[in-house]
Design an enzyme around this catalytic site. Structure first.
Site, PDB file in Angstrom:
ATOM      1  N   ALA A 136       0.830  -1.200   0.000  1.00 14.63           N
ATOM      2  CA  ALA A 136       0.000   0.000   0.000  1.00 14.63           C
ATOM      3  C   ALA A 136       0.865   1.250   0.000  1.00 14.63           C
ATOM      4  O   ALA A 136       1.978   1.264   0.528  1.00 14.63           O
ATOM      5  CB  ALA A 136      -0.903  -0.008   1.212  1.00 14.63           C
TER       6      ALA A 136
ATOM      7  N   HIS B 237      -1.499  -1.511   7.915  1.00 16.20           N
ATOM      8  CA  HIS B 237      -0.492  -1.660   8.975  1.00 16.20           C
ATOM      9  C   HIS B 237      -0.305  -0.356   9.752  1.00 16.20           C
ATOM     10  O   HIS B 237       0.177  -0.369  10.869  1.00 16.20           O
ATOM     11  CB  HIS B 237       0.831  -2.152   8.388  1.00 16.20           C
ATOM     12  CG  HIS B 237       0.773  -3.593   7.994  1.00 16.20           C
ATOM     13  ND1 HIS B 237       0.871  -4.608   8.921  1.00 16.20           N
ATOM     14  CD2 HIS B 237       0.580  -4.185   6.792  1.00 16.20           C
ATOM     15  CE1 HIS B 237       0.760  -5.773   8.289  1.00 16.20           C
ATOM     16  NE2 HIS B 237       0.579  -5.546   7.002  1.00 16.20           N
TER      17      HIS B 237
ATOM     18  N   ASP C 134       0.773  -9.573   9.633  1.00 12.72           N
ATOM     19  CA  ASP C 134       1.251 -10.493   8.602  1.00 12.72           C
ATOM     20  C   ASP C 134       1.857 -11.697   9.293  1.00 12.72           C
ATOM     21  O   ASP C 134       2.723 -11.550  10.163  1.00 12.72           O
ATOM     22  CB  ASP C 134       2.332  -9.838   7.726  1.00 12.72           C
ATOM     23  CG  ASP C 134       1.778  -8.764   6.810  1.00 12.72           C
ATOM     24  OD1 ASP C 134       0.555  -8.732   6.589  1.00 12.72           O
ATOM     25  OD2 ASP C 134       2.588  -7.949   6.330  1.00 12.72           O
TER      26      ASP C 134
ATOM     27  N   GLU D 265      -3.572 -12.221  -0.505  1.00 13.78           N
ATOM     28  CA  GLU D 265      -2.455 -12.246   0.447  1.00 13.78           C
ATOM     29  C   GLU D 265      -2.796 -13.212   1.568  1.00 13.78           C
ATOM     30  O   GLU D 265      -3.488 -12.838   2.516  1.00 13.78           O
ATOM     31  CB  GLU D 265      -2.195 -10.847   1.034  1.00 13.78           C
ATOM     32  CG  GLU D 265      -1.592  -9.875   0.048  1.00 13.78           C
ATOM     33  CD  GLU D 265      -1.055  -8.606   0.711  1.00 13.78           C
ATOM     34  OE1 GLU D 265      -1.247  -8.437   1.940  1.00 13.78           O
ATOM     35  OE2 GLU D 265      -0.447  -7.798  -0.001  1.00 13.78           O
TER      36      GLU D 265
ATOM     37  N   HIS E 186      -1.973 -11.883   5.306  1.00 14.89           N
ATOM     38  CA  HIS E 186      -2.397 -10.609   5.900  1.00 14.89           C
ATOM     39  C   HIS E 186      -3.790 -10.728   6.532  1.00 14.89           C
ATOM     40  O   HIS E 186      -4.780 -10.942   5.844  1.00 14.89           O
ATOM     41  CB  HIS E 186      -2.384  -9.514   4.823  1.00 14.89           C
ATOM     42  CG  HIS E 186      -2.769  -8.143   5.310  1.00 14.89           C
ATOM     43  ND1 HIS E 186      -1.868  -7.097   5.418  1.00 14.89           N
ATOM     44  CD2 HIS E 186      -3.953  -7.640   5.709  1.00 14.89           C
ATOM     45  CE1 HIS E 186      -2.500  -6.016   5.859  1.00 14.89           C
ATOM     46  NE2 HIS E 186      -3.769  -6.318   6.042  1.00 14.89           N
TER      47      HIS E 186
HETATM   48 ZN   LIG Z   1       0.187  -7.005   5.556  1.00 15.40          ZN
END
Ligand SMILES: [Zn+2]
Length: 198
Positions: free
Chosen positions: A95, A102, A109, A157, A160
């Site tokens: 990002a 985060h 993560d 992901e 995440h």
């Molecule tokens: Zn992440």
């Protein structure tokens, strides 16, 4: 604390948000306090179920995110991409500064113990399966699922997870939706029904 805050490249964090987060250390990283407690319970139970997890990332300041972004862009440009192509490529999994979950302290993560970075191969592990089946009980959701890339704007992901609170996480899991869909289609109904009589 708004546990349902939406953060993406279209909706960056409001200015000054950083100062409003209460952080707590867990697993060598920082998290929003309630997130840290929920994560501790999750990790403890995962270990008991023979699916021990390692934390790779927690809270990142906007400066840290900026540093990561610059590093990845330089790497891609070093590999021969022009700036626009590098931004497009990096933006699929990282990002922009000011637009990362985060930076809220609500994201984590995961990886397998003994590894040092996130990996797509994590998706095939016992740990990833355990998380997919159980994370919602602790208030976490798989934030960027498969087949929702066109809505989240981020590639799948498997590592995440995002804290949204147990009630919302259970609804999201049961309906097979992502956070954006939950906020668009379900939250109004949900919030109205839970607020009845107040
Ligand atoms: Zn992440």
């Amino acid at each position: 604390m708004d546990y349902l805050i939406l953060v993406n490249s279209f909706e960056p964090l409001p200015k000054g948000y950083e100062k409003r987060i209460k952080l707590k250390a867990f697993g060598g990283k920082l998290f929003e306090t309630q997130t840290a407690d929920a994560l501790a319970a999750l990790m403890n139970d995962a270990e008991k179920c023979k699916a021990p997890l390692k934390i790779i990332s927690g809270y990142r300041s906007e400066d840290h995110q900026h540093m990561l972004w610059e590093k990845e862009i330089s790497k891609e440009m070093g590999n021969g991409l022009d700036y626009r192509s590098a931004v497009a490529k990096v933006g699929r999994t990282l990002a922009l500064p000011g637009a990362s979950e985060h930076e809220t302290g609500l994201a984590v993560d995961f990886a397998l113990p003994g590894t040092d970075d996130v990996s797509y191969s994590f998706a095939r592990s016992t740990q990833a399966v355990w998380l997919e089946q159980n994370a919602h009980k602790y208030g976490f959701i798989l934030r960027y699922p498969r087949l929702k890339e066109h809505i989240t704007g981020i590639d799948f992901e498997p590592w995440h997870y995002r804290y949204v609170g147990t009630e919302s996480a259970v609804m999201i899991k049961q309906n097979g939706i992502c956070l954006e869909e939950f906020l668009n289609y379900y939250q109004d109904k949900y919030v109205n029904s839970t607020n009845k009589g107040i």
